[in-house]
Design a protein around this motif. Sequence first.
Motif, PDB file in Angstrom:
ATOM      1  N   GLU A 175       1.760 -17.710 -11.646  1.00  0.00           N
ATOM      2  CA  GLU A 175       0.528 -18.481 -11.576  1.00  0.00           C
ATOM      3  C   GLU A 175      -0.280 -18.190 -10.312  1.00  0.00           C
ATOM      4  OE1 GLU A 175       3.558 -20.393  -9.178  1.00  0.00           O
ATOM      5  OE2 GLU A 175       3.640 -19.697 -11.253  1.00  0.00           O
ATOM      6  N   GLN A 176       0.264 -17.433  -9.386  1.00  0.00           N
ATOM      7  CA  GLN A 176      -0.448 -17.158  -8.136  1.00  0.00           C
ATOM      8  C   GLN A 176      -1.335 -15.916  -8.208  1.00  0.00           C
ATOM      9  OE1 GLN A 176       1.436 -18.210  -4.399  1.00  0.00           O
ATOM     10  NE2 GLN A 176       3.354 -18.412  -5.539  1.00  0.00           N
ATOM     11  N   GLU A 177      -1.289 -15.198  -9.312  1.00  0.00           N
ATOM     12  CA  GLU A 177      -2.103 -13.979  -9.427  1.00  0.00           C
ATOM     13  C   GLU A 177      -3.585 -14.286  -9.229  1.00  0.00           C
ATOM     14  OE1 GLU A 177      -0.464 -11.411  -9.234  1.00  0.00           O
ATOM     15  OE2 GLU A 177       1.391 -11.711 -10.334  1.00  0.00           O
ATOM     16  N   GLU A 178      -4.053 -15.389  -9.787  1.00  0.00           N
ATOM     17  CA  GLU A 178      -5.475 -15.734  -9.730  1.00  0.00           C
ATOM     18  C   GLU A 178      -5.916 -16.180  -8.337  1.00  0.00           C
ATOM     19  OE1 GLU A 178      -7.751 -15.770 -12.355  1.00  0.00           O
ATOM     20  OE2 GLU A 178      -6.321 -15.028 -13.832  1.00  0.00           O
ATOM     21  N   THR A 179      -5.023 -16.812  -7.575  1.00  0.00           N
ATOM     22  CA  THR A 179      -5.413 -17.358  -6.276  1.00  0.00           C
ATOM     23  C   THR A 179      -5.032 -16.456  -5.096  1.00  0.00           C
ATOM     24  OG1 THR A 179      -3.361 -18.633  -6.150  1.00  0.00           O
ATOM     25  CG2 THR A 179      -5.291 -19.744  -7.073  1.00  0.00           C
ATOM     26  N   ALA A 180      -4.152 -15.506  -5.319  1.00  0.00           N
ATOM     27  CA  ALA A 180      -3.748 -14.595  -4.242  1.00  0.00           C
ATOM     28  C   ALA A 180      -4.859 -13.599  -3.935  1.00  0.00           C
ATOM     29  CB  ALA A 180      -2.480 -13.846  -4.640  1.00  0.00           C
ATOM     30  N   GLU A 181      -4.828 -13.097  -2.712  1.00  0.00           N
ATOM     31  CA  GLU A 181      -5.712 -11.995  -2.341  1.00  0.00           C
ATOM     32  C   GLU A 181      -4.901 -10.721  -2.542  1.00  0.00           C
ATOM     33  OE1 GLU A 181      -8.580 -12.463   0.807  1.00  0.00           O
ATOM     34  OE2 GLU A 181      -7.420 -14.212   1.439  1.00  0.00           O
ATOM     35  N   HIS A 182      -5.454  -9.794  -3.286  1.00  0.00           N
ATOM     36  CA  HIS A 182      -4.745  -8.565  -3.634  1.00  0.00           C
ATOM     37  C   HIS A 182      -5.310  -7.387  -2.846  1.00  0.00           C
ATOM     38  CE1 HIS A 182      -2.569 -10.262  -7.102  1.00  0.00           C
ATOM     39  NE2 HIS A 182      -3.619 -11.060  -7.171  1.00  0.00           N
ATOM     40  N   PHE A 183      -4.463  -6.381  -2.675  1.00  0.00           N
ATOM     41  CA  PHE A 183      -4.818  -5.169  -1.945  1.00  0.00           C
ATOM     42  C   PHE A 183      -4.322  -3.970  -2.729  1.00  0.00           C
ATOM     43  CE2 PHE A 183      -4.502  -8.671   0.901  1.00  0.00           C
ATOM     44  CZ  PHE A 183      -5.536  -8.503   1.805  1.00  0.00           C
ATOM     45  N   LEU A 184      -5.068  -2.880  -2.668  1.00  0.00           N
ATOM     46  CA  LEU A 184      -4.669  -1.630  -3.305  1.00  0.00           C
ATOM     47  C   LEU A 184      -4.614  -0.524  -2.268  1.00  0.00           C
ATOM     48  CD1 LEU A 184      -6.720  -1.661  -6.631  1.00  0.00           C
ATOM     49  CD2 LEU A 184      -4.216  -1.588  -6.441  1.00  0.00           C
ATOM     50  N   VAL A 185      -3.643   0.384  -2.452  1.00  0.00           N
ATOM     51  CA  VAL A 185      -3.490   1.555  -1.599  1.00  0.00           C
ATOM     52  C   VAL A 185      -3.878   2.765  -2.438  1.00  0.00           C
ATOM     53  CG1 VAL A 185      -1.883   2.959  -0.262  1.00  0.00           C
ATOM     54  CG2 VAL A 185      -1.522   0.493  -0.443  1.00  0.00           C
ATOM     55  N   PHE A 186      -4.723   3.609  -1.863  1.00  0.00           N
ATOM     56  CA  PHE A 186      -5.149   4.822  -2.556  1.00  0.00           C
ATOM     57  C   PHE A 186      -4.687   6.047  -1.792  1.00  0.00           C
ATOM     58  CE2 PHE A 186      -7.966   1.590  -4.061  1.00  0.00           C
ATOM     59  CZ  PHE A 186      -8.198   1.922  -5.391  1.00  0.00           C
ATOM     60  N   SER A 187      -4.290   7.052  -2.530  1.00  0.00           N
ATOM     61  CA  SER A 187      -3.964   8.356  -1.970  1.00  0.00           C
ATOM     62  C   SER A 187      -4.688   9.370  -2.844  1.00  0.00           C
ATOM     63  CB  SER A 187      -2.454   8.590  -1.993  1.00  0.00           C
ATOM     64  OG  SER A 187      -2.159   9.861  -1.482  1.00  0.00           O
ATOM     65  N   SER A 221      -9.603  -7.146  -6.252  1.00  0.00           N
ATOM     66  CA  SER A 221      -9.861  -8.362  -7.020  1.00  0.00           C
ATOM     67  C   SER A 221      -8.948  -8.385  -8.238  1.00  0.00           C
ATOM     68  CB  SER A 221     -11.322  -8.382  -7.477  1.00  0.00           C
ATOM     69  OG  SER A 221     -11.506  -9.273  -8.549  1.00  0.00           O
ATOM     70  N   TRP A 222      -8.243  -9.489  -8.434  1.00  0.00           N
ATOM     71  CA  TRP A 222      -7.373  -9.598  -9.601  1.00  0.00           C
ATOM     72  C   TRP A 222      -8.179  -9.386 -10.878  1.00  0.00           C
ATOM     73  CZ3 TRP A 222      -2.670  -8.985 -11.072  1.00  0.00           C
ATOM     74  CH2 TRP A 222      -2.231  -9.471 -12.301  1.00  0.00           C
TER      75      TRP A 222
END
Length: 140
Positions: free
Chosen positions: A39-51, A9-10
């Motif tokens: 301006e797309q940060e709020e509407t984009a779907e974000h993903f995180l990679v964990f190691s 989530s942003w």
Amino acid sequence: MRELVRHASWNSDRHRIRTIREAVFIQEQQVPADLEWDEQEETAEHFLVFSDNIAVGTGRLTPDGKIGRMAIKKSSRGLGLGAELLKVICHHALQNGYQRVYLHAQQHAEGFYVRSGFIVEGTIFYEAGIPHIKMVKELT
């Protein structure tokens, strides 16, 4: 080594996302900060990679089907994390009704995206002074 890609989530994950993108794009690749954030940060779907439970990568999917801001910290490259991130984003897109996704690949990374089923569409252009190429993938 435990690896994980998760939807982010942003609003709640902004600090992690920003830290990774600042390290990769702004510091390493010298992209001006005013070009990195849009301006797309709020509407984009974000993903995180964990190691090992540490956020080491990120990417996003905009409402028009553009995958972007894919970044893996330098210390975690070469482990297949970028390919896993791309796979998860494409799967998420397919599950959410997208039939096709596209991206603007940095030219040096073209082979990486080809190996993940993307094809080149168009000619080389520049973003933030870096050569890019549009690539597309039909989702099935």
